[in-house]
Design a protein around this motif. Structure first.
Motif, PDB file in Angstrom:
ATOM      1  N   ILE A  22     -39.120 -36.814   7.460  1.00 35.40           N
ATOM      2  CA  ILE A  22     -37.803 -36.905   6.863  1.00 35.40           C
ATOM      3  C   ILE A  22     -37.740 -35.902   5.733  1.00 35.40           C
ATOM      4  O   ILE A  22     -38.545 -35.923   4.822  1.00 35.40           O
ATOM      5  CB  ILE A  22     -37.557 -38.314   6.305  1.00 35.40           C
ATOM      6  N   ILE A  23     -36.805 -34.997   5.800  1.00 33.18           N
ATOM      7  CA  ILE A  23     -36.666 -33.968   4.770  1.00 33.18           C
ATOM      8  C   ILE A  23     -35.339 -34.194   4.072  1.00 33.18           C
ATOM      9  O   ILE A  23     -34.273 -34.015   4.650  1.00 33.18           O
ATOM     10  CB  ILE A  23     -36.702 -32.547   5.377  1.00 33.18           C
ATOM     11  N   SER A  24     -35.409 -34.610   2.794  1.00 32.88           N
ATOM     12  CA  SER A  24     -34.189 -35.005   2.118  1.00 32.88           C
ATOM     13  C   SER A  24     -33.261 -33.838   1.852  1.00 32.88           C
ATOM     14  O   SER A  24     -32.097 -34.024   1.546  1.00 32.88           O
ATOM     15  CB  SER A  24     -34.528 -35.714   0.803  1.00 32.88           C
ATOM     16  N   ASN A  43     -33.225 -38.707   6.116  1.00 37.43           N
ATOM     17  CA  ASN A  43     -32.702 -37.405   6.547  1.00 37.43           C
ATOM     18  C   ASN A  43     -31.198 -37.297   6.413  1.00 37.43           C
ATOM     19  O   ASN A  43     -30.582 -36.424   7.012  1.00 37.43           O
ATOM     20  CB  ASN A  43     -33.137 -37.103   7.989  1.00 37.43           C
ATOM     21  N   SER A  44     -30.580 -38.178   5.624  1.00 44.09           N
ATOM     22  CA  SER A  44     -29.123 -38.097   5.527  1.00 44.09           C
ATOM     23  C   SER A  44     -28.570 -38.502   4.170  1.00 44.09           C
ATOM     24  O   SER A  44     -27.375 -38.669   4.029  1.00 44.09           O
ATOM     25  CB  SER A  44     -28.491 -38.997   6.596  1.00 44.09           C
ATOM     26  N   ARG A  62     -26.963 -33.663   6.079  1.00 45.41           N
ATOM     27  CA  ARG A  62     -26.464 -34.916   5.525  1.00 45.41           C
ATOM     28  C   ARG A  62     -25.429 -35.511   6.474  1.00 45.41           C
ATOM     29  O   ARG A  62     -24.970 -34.892   7.414  1.00 45.41           O
ATOM     30  CB  ARG A  62     -25.790 -34.678   4.159  1.00 45.41           C
ATOM     31  N   TYR A  84     -39.882 -34.799   1.033  1.00 50.09           N
ATOM     32  CA  TYR A  84     -40.521 -35.154   2.297  1.00 50.09           C
ATOM     33  C   TYR A  84     -40.993 -36.605   2.262  1.00 50.09           C
ATOM     34  O   TYR A  84     -41.660 -37.030   1.316  1.00 50.09           O
ATOM     35  CB  TYR A  84     -41.730 -34.257   2.562  1.00 50.09           C
ATOM     36  N   GLY A 141     -32.436 -31.741   4.111  1.00 46.09           N
ATOM     37  CA  GLY A 141     -31.892 -31.385   5.413  1.00 46.09           C
ATOM     38  C   GLY A 141     -30.453 -31.803   5.565  1.00 46.09           C
ATOM     39  O   GLY A 141     -29.751 -32.128   4.613  1.00 46.09           O
TER      40      GLY A 141
END
Length: 283
Positions: free
Chosen positions: A3-5, A77-78, A9, A230, A7
């Motif tokens: 999960i890449i914050s 990730n959103s 939305r 991450y 990334g």
């Protein structure tokens, strides 16, 4: 799952930035500010006067409306992680933000690490010098339902004398502290960890409370946070044997040229009603 914050939305409404562009100051001469409100919920600042060493116990209270969520420190990730800043000229510094135990939410391919009920984030502050203290703070959070709405507000809090009793504020702060994950203990800990040579999987050995599955779940919920932005949650081949649990966590892609040596990651383990958070050191 990686999960890449930073990334992609959820859909953001363009006019939201205009609607939420710095909400006017919510000022108070007590130890709680007025509530700042938006479409998805409300938030306010709570604090106690500094102690003899200048340390201030404070918290940001967030109350999403039913059906809305707000985010943990690594949101998934959103989402949008909470951001709190203190004006340097106020003479108060923000030392740390603590986070109560979050929940996992899944909507198709979207995974959120968040809160769907009122949550209070404990804040550790320090006041420079002696005399009256005014906290000049800005808070920025994401609050989401079908869309994510950035929610931003400023708070000015003038703290009264420390000799005064403030039972309501003290109760709020005590409840917030009680909602935090606990440090490792003899019956709940990570006993070993190792990164694979290709840095694709993180192996964890844990001792879990109770010696067996809690609430019918064979596997605990595990959230590993690495570099900023991450979080890793996908479990591979977990095996529980009494109080012992062995599992691999899928890591996936890390930042380019990321050097593991000397780094410390965090791991949050949720097993039934208990939660434990600790650090993982890499040589």
């Amino acid at each position: 799952m990686m999960i890449i914050s930073s990334g992609p939305r959820r859909l953001l409404i363009a006019v939201v930035s205009l609607v939420t562009a710095l909400v006017p100051f919510y000022s108070a001469h007590a130890e709680m500010s007025a509530w700042a409100e938006n479409e998805g919920g409300r938030m306010r600042l709570v604090a106690l006067a500094p102690d003899a060493a200048g340390k201030i116990r404070a918290a940001l209270q967030i109350e999403p409306k039913p059906g809305w969520i707000t985010y943990w420190k690594e949101p998934g990730n959103s989402g949008i992680p909470p951001q709190i800043t203190i004006a340097a000229e106020s003479g108060v510094t923000l030392d740390a933000i603590a986070y109560p135990v979050p929940k996992h939410f899944f909507n198709g391919a979207i995974e959120d690490i968040a809160y769907d009920a009122p949550v209070t984030l404990p804040l550790s502050l320090t006041a420079a010098g002696k005399g009256p203290v005014t906290i000049d703070a800005a808070a920025f959070i994401g609050i989401c339902k079908d869309i994510c709405i950035p929610f931003q507000a400023s708070f000015e809090l003038k703290l009264g004398p420390a000799i005064q009793s403030h039972p309501e504020e003290e109760a709020i702060l005590q409840a917030a502290d009680a909602s935090l994950p606990k440090p490792p203990s003899q019956d709940f800990d990570v006993t070993a960890h190792a990164m694979s040579p290709d840095r694709k999987t993180l192996s964890l050995d844990l001792v879990l409370p109770g010696g067996g599955p809690s609430e019918g779940k064979a596997a605990p919920d595990i959230i590993v946070t690495g570099p900023s932005g991450y979080a890793f949650t996908k479990q591979i081949g977990g095996k529980r044997d009494g109080a012992n649990f062995k599992v691999d966590i899928s890591i996936g892609k890390l930042p380019k040229d990321y050097d593991m040596a000397g780094k410390q990651w965090s791991v949050l383990v949720i097993d039934g009603e208990r939660a434990m958070e600790t650090t993982l050191a890499f040589q």
